[in-house]
Design a protein around this motif. Structure first.
Motif, mmCIF file in Angstrom:
data_model
loop_
_atom_site.group_PDB
_atom_site.id
_atom_site.type_symbol
_atom_site.label_atom_id
_atom_site.label_comp_id
_atom_site.label_asym_id
_atom_site.label_seq_id
_atom_site.Cartn_x
_atom_site.Cartn_y
_atom_site.Cartn_z
ATOM 1 N N ALA A 9 30.700 22.509 18.980
ATOM 2 C CA ALA A 9 31.269 21.168 18.917
ATOM 3 C C ALA A 9 32.583 21.192 18.149
ATOM 4 O O ALA A 9 32.960 22.207 17.564
ATOM 5 N N GLY A 11 36.636 18.764 17.642
ATOM 6 C CA GLY A 11 37.579 17.838 18.248
ATOM 7 C C GLY A 11 38.247 18.375 19.493
ATOM 8 O O GLY A 11 38.162 19.564 19.812
ATOM 9 N N SER A 12 38.914 17.486 20.184
ATOM 10 C CA SER A 12 39.673 17.846 21.374
ATOM 11 C C SER A 12 40.728 18.893 21.016
ATOM 12 O O SER A 12 41.477 18.727 20.063
ATOM 13 N N SER A 14 40.246 21.907 19.794
ATOM 14 C CA SER A 14 39.933 22.749 18.631
ATOM 15 C C SER A 14 39.556 24.183 19.010
ATOM 16 O O SER A 14 39.412 25.028 18.137
ATOM 17 N N LYS A 16 36.918 24.901 21.410
ATOM 18 C CA LYS A 16 35.505 24.986 21.813
ATOM 19 C C LYS A 16 35.331 25.765 23.114
ATOM 20 O O LYS A 16 34.531 26.686 23.195
ATOM 21 N N ASP A 56 36.526 8.961 25.657
ATOM 22 C CA ASP A 56 36.074 9.618 24.435
ATOM 23 C C ASP A 56 34.854 8.970 23.806
ATOM 24 O O ASP A 56 34.244 9.540 22.904
ATOM 25 N N TYR A 115 32.788 18.205 22.755
ATOM 26 C CA TYR A 115 33.202 17.511 21.533
ATOM 27 C C TYR A 115 32.063 16.702 20.919
ATOM 28 O O TYR A 115 32.006 16.512 19.710
ATOM 29 N N ILE A 137 42.595 16.226 13.730
ATOM 30 C CA ILE A 137 42.711 15.787 15.115
ATOM 31 C C ILE A 137 44.165 15.812 15.576
ATOM 32 O O ILE A 137 44.461 16.124 16.733
ATOM 33 N N SER A 140 44.815 19.419 16.508
ATOM 34 C CA SER A 140 44.072 19.862 17.690
ATOM 35 C C SER A 140 44.635 19.263 18.968
ATOM 36 O O SER A 140 44.658 19.924 20.009
ATOM 37 N N ARG A 144 46.031 20.923 23.062
ATOM 38 C CA ARG A 144 45.404 20.606 24.349
ATOM 39 C C ARG A 144 46.119 21.340 25.470
ATOM 40 O O ARG A 144 47.339 21.375 25.531
ATOM 41 N N TYR A 164 37.371 10.040 17.134
ATOM 42 C CA TYR A 164 37.179 11.337 16.482
ATOM 43 C C TYR A 164 36.702 11.134 15.048
ATOM 44 O O TYR A 164 35.742 11.762 14.598
ATOM 45 N N VAL A 168 32.933 11.675 16.116
ATOM 46 C CA VAL A 168 32.861 13.141 16.202
ATOM 47 C C VAL A 168 32.684 13.775 14.822
ATOM 48 O O VAL A 168 31.782 14.597 14.625
#
Length: 195
Positions: A9, A11-12, A14, A16, A56, A115, A137, A140, A144, A164, A168
């Motif tokens: 998991a 944030g956008s 990050s 993952k 989100d 996320y 955030i 991160s 993207r 977030y 999140v």
């Protein structure tokens, strides 16, 4: 065969998916990758906000279906999904919405990448281990990738950043490992989680 579920998991942007795909590619015969991005609701069913769709918010995700599919995989049964995963569907383009049907085959280790992978208590109950990739955030979002959903700038301020922080970040408390990924290279993160 004993099967386990691990969650990745954060944030956008990050890292993952980068980590999840690297783990799957390192152990292709032992792992199956499930990505939360494949469990978004349709445009018609997703929650709205003033300027459009709120992708989100937790209500944008089909958690009931995710829990069902994870249970099947952990029982040793295959699952059919429609995917936009860069691993299974590298030709996916957001403008085309060209998801493809894919069969997830059960393996000893199920990796869940998303996320909000730690948001739903039913999903957490199935997990054997989890990691939260932690970074601001703002940083991160800069990372993207181009094949991801790229909303107008107002979306970040009105939706992504507040969700977030309010939704999140609190899931970080459920992670077995919280990694600060603001500075390490992807290879270092892989080594940290692969130890």
């Amino acid at each position: 065969m004993h099967r386990s579920l691990i969650g990745i998991a954060g944030g956008s942007g990050s890292g993952k998916s980068t980590l999840a795909i690297a783990l799957h590619k390192a152990y292709p015969n032992e792992t199956v990758l499930v990505q939360l991005d494949d469990y978004y609701k349709t445009y018609e069913d997703a929650p709205r906000y003033a300027s459009g769709i709120n992708w989100d918010h937790p209500d944008a995700l089909r958690f009931d279906e995710l829990v069902h599919d994870l249970n099947l995989l952990l029982k040793g049964e295959s699952v059919k999904i429609l995917t936009k995963s860069e691993l299974y569907n590298p030709g996916y383009r957001p403008a085309l919405r060209n998801k493809i049907e894919w069969t997830l085959e059960p393996r000893a280790l199920v990796i869940l990448d998303g996320y909000l992978a730690l948001y739903d208590p039913r999903v957490r109950q199935l997990m054997n281990w989890s990691v939260f990739l932690d970074m601001s955030i703002e940083e991160s979002v800069k990372r993207r990738t181009l094949n991801k959903f790229s909303p107008p700038q107002a979306y970040f301020e009105e939706i992504l950043f507040p969700i977030y922080r309010s939704v999140v970040v609190p899931t970080k408390q459920y992670a077995d490992l919280v990694l600060d990924v603001s500075t390490p290279a992807p290879e270092e993160i892989f080594c940290m989680t692969n130890a």
